[in-house]
Design an enzyme around this catalytic site. Structure first.
Site, PDB file in Angstrom:
ATOM      1  N   TYR A 146       1.628  71.579 -40.193  1.00  0.00           N
ATOM      2  CA  TYR A 146       0.350  70.947 -40.548  1.00  0.00           C
ATOM      3  C   TYR A 146      -0.848  71.696 -39.964  1.00  0.00           C
ATOM      4  O   TYR A 146      -1.992  71.447 -40.349  1.00  0.00           O
ATOM      5  CB  TYR A 146       0.314  69.484 -40.088  1.00  0.00           C
ATOM      6  CG  TYR A 146       1.367  68.600 -40.727  1.00  0.00           C
ATOM      7  CD1 TYR A 146       2.186  69.076 -41.753  1.00  0.00           C
ATOM      8  CD2 TYR A 146       1.561  67.294 -40.317  1.00  0.00           C
ATOM      9  CE1 TYR A 146       3.154  68.280 -42.330  1.00  0.00           C
ATOM     10  CE2 TYR A 146       2.534  66.484 -40.896  1.00  0.00           C
ATOM     11  CZ  TYR A 146       3.329  66.990 -41.902  1.00  0.00           C
ATOM     12  OH  TYR A 146       4.290  66.191 -42.474  1.00  0.00           O
ATOM     13  N   LYS A 195      16.107  72.167 -37.479  1.00  0.00           N
ATOM     14  CA  LYS A 195      16.802  72.740 -38.633  1.00  0.00           C
ATOM     15  C   LYS A 195      17.214  74.152 -38.206  1.00  0.00           C
ATOM     16  O   LYS A 195      16.838  75.159 -38.830  1.00  0.00           O
ATOM     17  CB  LYS A 195      15.853  72.731 -39.845  1.00  0.00           C
ATOM     18  CG  LYS A 195      16.498  73.077 -41.166  1.00  0.00           C
ATOM     19  CD  LYS A 195      17.421  71.992 -41.694  1.00  0.00           C
ATOM     20  CE  LYS A 195      18.070  72.463 -42.990  1.00  0.00           C
ATOM     21  NZ  LYS A 195      19.214  71.637 -43.396  1.00  0.00           N
ATOM     22  N   ASP A 227      18.438  66.826 -41.526  1.00  0.00           N
ATOM     23  CA  ASP A 227      19.011  66.128 -42.690  1.00  0.00           C
ATOM     24  C   ASP A 227      20.070  65.127 -42.238  1.00  0.00           C
ATOM     25  O   ASP A 227      20.149  64.000 -42.748  1.00  0.00           O
ATOM     26  CB  ASP A 227      19.560  67.124 -43.730  1.00  0.00           C
ATOM     27  CG  ASP A 227      20.194  68.356 -43.119  1.00  0.00           C
ATOM     28  OD1 ASP A 227      20.192  68.476 -41.871  1.00  0.00           O
ATOM     29  OD2 ASP A 227      20.696  69.204 -43.869  1.00  0.00           O
ATOM     30  N   ASP A 251       7.020  63.215 -38.657  1.00  0.00           N
ATOM     31  CA  ASP A 251       6.219  62.445 -39.601  1.00  0.00           C
ATOM     32  C   ASP A 251       7.147  61.665 -40.544  1.00  0.00           C
ATOM     33  O   ASP A 251       7.018  60.452 -40.738  1.00  0.00           O
ATOM     34  CB  ASP A 251       5.342  63.430 -40.398  1.00  0.00           C
ATOM     35  CG  ASP A 251       4.302  62.734 -41.254  1.00  0.00           C
ATOM     36  OD1 ASP A 251       4.173  61.507 -41.147  1.00  0.00           O
ATOM     37  OD2 ASP A 251       3.635  63.427 -42.040  1.00  0.00           O
ATOM     38  N   ASP A 255       8.440  57.390 -40.264  1.00  0.00           N
ATOM     39  CA  ASP A 255       8.240  56.405 -41.332  1.00  0.00           C
ATOM     40  C   ASP A 255       9.570  55.772 -41.739  1.00  0.00           C
ATOM     41  O   ASP A 255       9.642  54.566 -42.019  1.00  0.00           O
ATOM     42  CB  ASP A 255       7.585  57.062 -42.557  1.00  0.00           C
ATOM     43  CG  ASP A 255       6.066  56.952 -42.480  1.00  0.00           C
ATOM     44  OD1 ASP A 255       5.549  56.782 -41.355  1.00  0.00           O
ATOM     45  OD2 ASP A 255       5.403  57.031 -43.535  1.00  0.00           O
TER      46      ASP A 255
END
Ligand code: NAD
Length: 361
Positions: A146, A195, A227, A251, A255
């Site tokens: 970001y 990852k 994942d 992020d 959620d």
């Protein structure tokens, strides 16, 4: 103890829920003999209306000179509010991004806790809801994808967009230290999510997290691919204590974690820098659809105030008192509209604040 708290009530339901959090903090002061001095600070739409910009330099200075910031929420209806006719850098949310940057708030903590009284709201299998879970996501907030360099080009009529995911070892180390410190105050387990089978940034992440772990022999560390973590969160969330991860993974996972608690009005958050300073706010937004009606659920903001006591003021006993009072009110069957179910007593925003404040012991 005397502490100075900058209070950003913000927009929509912000002023209603912050009022209740202050009520509960005042009850803590009375019971435990502390003094909290509040300074109101404008940010978001209310600051645009009053000052022509979402966050002034004076507001930043007021936050910097406080011991912590307690916030409600900012923003309005993004389809109808005139604030959203302004250029992006003048809109309410720009104030929050600027404040996070000015205060160097690189560590975002989001607990996801399923109260047994609210187990029915959990969208997972009944057995998972009944077992409950209590996890915390420690997300890096100021680096990664970001904040990396980005651009879009057109070559031979083909459009190409590039975003850069970059972390240096210092950025990783400081968030890892935060993660391990918090795990020490909880059940002493860190799951570092990356990852590393594909990304260089994740391989460095894993290496540095391992280095930091050497200083925390009492904390168990495991690594998990992102994942797999997304799957494990819906399969068996009780396995997690602290999930430590970079900005974008955090992020998305936070959620997902909040969704499985089934109730956005219950979820607190903290954003910390490398001192004890922090900004504490509910995970939800300003809920313009219900603002001014005294029906919002103030519990996420009240629990954010408890986090402020725990992480910025080192007042663990007082934070426990707030969390115990919230649990007691739920056990007694009181609910705001968003968490109400048959057989429970529906209460207003201010009644919920009164009930929790009265149970501070
Ligand atoms: P929202 O979280 O404000 O509302 C989503 C839904 O949840 C609405 O139906 C709302 O009524 C309900 N809800 C939220 N909090 C509640 C509470 N405490 N009690 C009962 N019900 C509650 O999300 P949105 O509608 O997408 O956004 C509204 C505004 O909030 C937008 O301007 C958005 O940009 C802003 N926002 C601000 C923050 C922040 O201040 N950090 C975070 C998210 C969204």
């Amino acid at each position: 103890m005397e502490k100075r708290i900058a209070v950003i009530s913000g927009d929509g339901i912000g002023p209603e829920i912050v009022k209740e959090a202050r009520k509960v903090l005042d009850a803590v002061c009375k019971t435990y003999g502390h003094t909290f001095v509040y300074e109101d600070v404008l940010m978001g739409g209310c600051s645009i209306d009053a000052c022509g910009e979402p966050l002034t330099e004076e507001a930043i200075a007021a936050c910097k000179s406080a011991d912590a910031v307690l916030m409600g929420s900012i923003g309005g209806n993004t389809s109808t509010s005139p604030w959203y006719q302004l250029p992006p850098e003048k809109r309410p949310e720009a104030g929050l991004l600027k404040l996070r940057k000015s205060l160097n708030l690189f560590a975002n903590l989001r607990p996801a806790y399923l109260y047994k009284e609210l187990a029915a709201a959990c969208p997972l299998k009944e057995a998972v809801g009944e077992a409950g879970f209590d996890l915390l996501i420690m997300r890096e907030l100021t680096g990664g994808l970001y904040f990396g360099e980005r651009h879009t080009t057109v070559e031979n009529g083909i459009r190409t967009a590039v975003d850069t995911l970059s972390y240096n070892e210092e950025e990783i180390r400081r968030i890892a230290i935060r993660g391990f410190d918090v795990a020490r105050k909880r059940r002493k387990k860190v799951t570092s999510v990356d990852k590393a089978n594909v990304l260089d940034s994740s391989r460095l992440w894993r290496t540095v997290v391992n280095e930091v772990a050497a200083d925390y022999p009492d904390v168990t560390l495991e690594h998990m691919l992102v994942d797999n973590c997304a799957m494990q969160l819906v399969k068996d969330p009780a396995q997690f204590d602290v999930i430590l991860t970079e900005n974008m993974f955090g992020d998305i996972l936070s959620d997902e974690a909040s969704m499985i608690t089934g109730s956005i009005g219950m979820l607190s958050s903290a954003s910390l820098n490398d001192t004890s300073f922090g900004l504490y706010e509910p995970s939800h937004g300003s809920a313009p659809d219900i603002s001014g009606q005294n029906i919002a659920n103030p519990i996420a903001t009240i629990l954010s105030a408890a986090m402020m006591l725990r992480y910025s003021f080192d007042l663990g006993k007082e934070a426990d008192a707030i969390e115990d009072a919230v649990r007691q009110v739920l056990t007694e069957g009181f609910r705001n509209g968003d968490i109400w179910s048959e057989g429970c007593q529906k209460v207003s925003c201010s009644e919920m604040g009164d009930l929790i404040a009265a149970r501070i012991k």
